[in-house]
Scaffold this active site. Structure first.
Site, PDB file in Angstrom:
ATOM      1  N   SER A  22      47.709  37.829  44.397  1.00  0.00           N
ATOM      2  CA  SER A  22      46.454  37.505  43.725  1.00  0.00           C
ATOM      3  C   SER A  22      46.330  37.689  42.294  1.00  0.00           C
ATOM      4  O   SER A  22      47.042  38.680  41.672  1.00  0.00           O
ATOM      5  CB  SER A  22      45.543  38.042  44.367  1.00  0.00           C
ATOM      6  OG  SER A  22      44.967  39.332  43.936  1.00  0.00           O
ATOM      7  N   LYS A  23      45.528  36.906  41.702  1.00  0.00           N
ATOM      8  CA  LYS A  23      45.207  37.148  40.262  1.00  0.00           C
ATOM      9  C   LYS A  23      44.656  38.512  39.816  1.00  0.00           C
ATOM     10  O   LYS A  23      44.977  38.692  38.725  1.00  0.00           O
ATOM     11  CB  LYS A  23      44.271  35.951  39.735  1.00  0.00           C
ATOM     12  CG  LYS A  23      43.670  35.856  38.491  1.00  0.00           C
ATOM     13  CD  LYS A  23      44.388  35.163  37.309  1.00  0.00           C
ATOM     14  CE  LYS A  23      43.502  35.134  36.167  1.00  0.00           C
ATOM     15  NZ  LYS A  23      44.171  35.789  35.086  1.00  0.00           N
ATOM     16  N   ARG A  24      44.011  38.696  40.696  1.00  0.00           N
ATOM     17  CA  ARG A  24      43.250  39.974  40.422  1.00  0.00           C
ATOM     18  C   ARG A  24      44.229  41.247  40.072  1.00  0.00           C
ATOM     19  O   ARG A  24      43.935  42.212  39.361  1.00  0.00           O
ATOM     20  CB  ARG A  24      42.214  40.534  41.498  1.00  0.00           C
ATOM     21  CG  ARG A  24      41.038  40.712  41.230  1.00  0.00           C
ATOM     22  CD  ARG A  24      40.013  41.176  42.364  1.00  0.00           C
ATOM     23  NE  ARG A  24      39.972  40.006  43.279  1.00  0.00           N
ATOM     24  CZ  ARG A  24      39.951  40.240  44.383  1.00  0.00           C
ATOM     25  NH1 ARG A  24      39.787  41.295  45.197  1.00  0.00           N
ATOM     26  NH2 ARG A  24      39.933  39.177  45.488  1.00  0.00           N
TER      27      ARG A  24
END
Ligand code: GLU
Length: 474
Positions: free
Chosen positions: A248-250
């Protein structure tokens, strides 16, 4: 029918590795069959608009060499290729679908719909508006009442379709949501736009994440109602960080740009992601995009979740770095040298680094001692294997200084010959000269390159300065 695939990213402002892999598979399906690869920008969610996002999409695809045959910037016979520019078209088809009985006008306020969804814990939305007669609904539309167009799902039993990766899929019609197709602002949802566009653009194969498997029966109903044929479906597994978590981008590890910024080469990233969910059926692991076009086949896509293994990518990146022509590597390395002092011989530095690093970001770590000599303890001179200690350093460093001071030709070979000759003259092992010299020049136990390579990188003046300072501190 001509093979036509499309990459249909939403302009989110970054290129998720999973999306890039989808694009790659779309590209390879088209190109391995002499077909067309299209780029379509899915920007119907105007709230999520990100400035400059389409440029990131263009640049990423161009950087990895996946050129598109039709798209927003170059046009084509099936444009426009940006969904927001196709807005009137969706409305036209949505109203047609209502006439055909595949959809209906819904006047519930957003809250009513949401409340029912919450109450039923996300069980499919049963729309009371679908019981209105078409006449009555049309009259309310004509009177200016706000509405959305929702899909009507009256079928019962099981919906079936074939997926090229997951095989035959069966889903109960009863599990399908009567979702919004056309929003009150006139924009379509993905659930409608994908069908209209894929049909009008004559897409033969749709490749997308497996999160769409369960909604595909809804799309098939729309195709059916219009009397259109649906495309081949190729759903691919998610790219995972580990067995439980999606990439995920996070985590800052999911995007192409992040990886490039961390010193990975675009070609290596592309090669690595090709193998994340596709298996060539041989031991070969290094593939250029051209080679992939030759060997790719849909049958070898697999359905098990693909775990993104950064260690494997790092290894592969090292292979790509070593395979670069020297000039190209040097050019890529130059931006990492911005803080190098003027005495550094940058070409020599690149020659030493190229066979030894795995990512361009390693340059920072590998060259810290070149920028400035770290403070080090004299115990570093002690090395059993090399038969060196502080006494050996004390005895040999002044000799090294004398030899190097007299040295005119400052190349690796020439320096090595001179120091070897010095060892012979003193009757000591080569290591008893080279090891203390390397420690004096680097202040580190392990370095990229040996004593003479480092001396070439530092240049004569800095080399002599460091040896003098090492002698003074012994
Ligand atoms: N815009 C959709 C997404 O980014 C595309 C899915 C598809 O390829 O149909 O998820």
């Amino acid at each position: 029918m001509k093979t036509r695939t499309r990459f249909a990213p939403s302009p989110t402002g970054y290129m998720h590795i999973g999306n890039l892999r989808t694009a790659l598979y779309e590209y390879l399906i088209a190109k391995s069959q002499g077909g067309d690869f299209l780029l379509r920008i899915e920007d119907t969610d105007q709230k999520r608009y990100v400035e400059g996002a389409t440029d990131i999409i263009y640049n990423t695809l161009k950087t990895v060499g996946m050129n598109w045959d039709e798209g927003p910037d170059i046009g084509g016979n099936f444009g426009p290729y940006v969904q927001s520019e196709r807005k009137p078209l969706y409305a036209e088809y949505a109203h047609k679908l209502v006439e055909l009985g595949g959809a209906h006008y819904c006047f519930c306020s957003k809250n009513e719909a949401d409340e029912q969804k919450d109450e039923e814990q996300n069980i499919k939305f049963k729309d009371p508006c679908k019981r209105l007669s078409l006449e009555e609904a049309k009259a309310r539309v004509a009177a200016g009442e706000p509405y959305v167009i929702r899909q009507t799902i009256n079928k019962t039993g099981k919906s079936k379709y074939h997926d090229e990766v997951y095989g035959d899929i069966e889903i109960d019609y009863d599990e399908l949501d009567e979702g919004v197709l056309l929003k009150s602002d006139g924009f379509p949802t993905y659930n409608f736009a994908n069908v209209v566009d894929d049909h009008l653009m004559e897409i033969s194969h749709v490749v997308r994440g497996n999160e769409y498997i369960s909604s595909t029966p809804k799309y098939n109903l729309i195709y059916e109602t219009f009397g259109w044929e649906h495309p081949h479906y190729v759903h691919v597994p998610q790219v995972m960080k580990d067995a439980q978590h999606k990439l995920s981008k996070r985590n800052g590890d999911a995007s192409f740009q992040d990886l490039v910024a961390k010193g990975y080469l675009p070609e290596a990233i592309l090669n690595y992601i090709a193998l994340l969910g596709w298996n060539p059926g041989t031991e070969q692991e290094i593939f250029s995009l051209d080679e992939l076009k030759q060997v790719f086949s849909v049958e070898r896509l697999n359905r098990s979740p693909a775990i993104f293994d950064i260690t494997k990518l790092t290894w592969m990146n090292g292979c790509y770095i070593r395979a670069l022509p020297f000039e190209e590597f040097h050019k890529l390395a130059l931006p990492y040298y911005v803080k190098m002092p003027a005495y550094v011989n940058l070409e020599a530095l690149s020659k030493t680094l190229q066979p030894r690093i795995e990512t361009l970001a390693d340059i920072e770590r590998e060259t810290d001692f070149i920028k400035s000599l770290p403070a080090f303890d004299n115990s570093l001179y002690v090395n059993k294997k090399m038969k060196t200690d502080t006494d050996v350093a004390k005895a040999n460093l002044p000799e090294i200084l004398e030899t190097l001071s007299a040295q005119d030709i400052w190349t690796n070979e020439a320096l090595f010959e001179s120091l070897k000759a010095l060892a012979e003259k003193l009757g000591v092992k080569n290591g008893q000269i080279l090891y203390p010299c390397r420690i004096a020049l680097s202040g580190k136990e392990t370095t990229p390159g040996g004593a003479t390579e480092i001396a070439v990188i530092l240049g004569k003046e800095e080399t002599l300065r460091r040896i003098k300072s090492a002698i003074a501190s012994l």
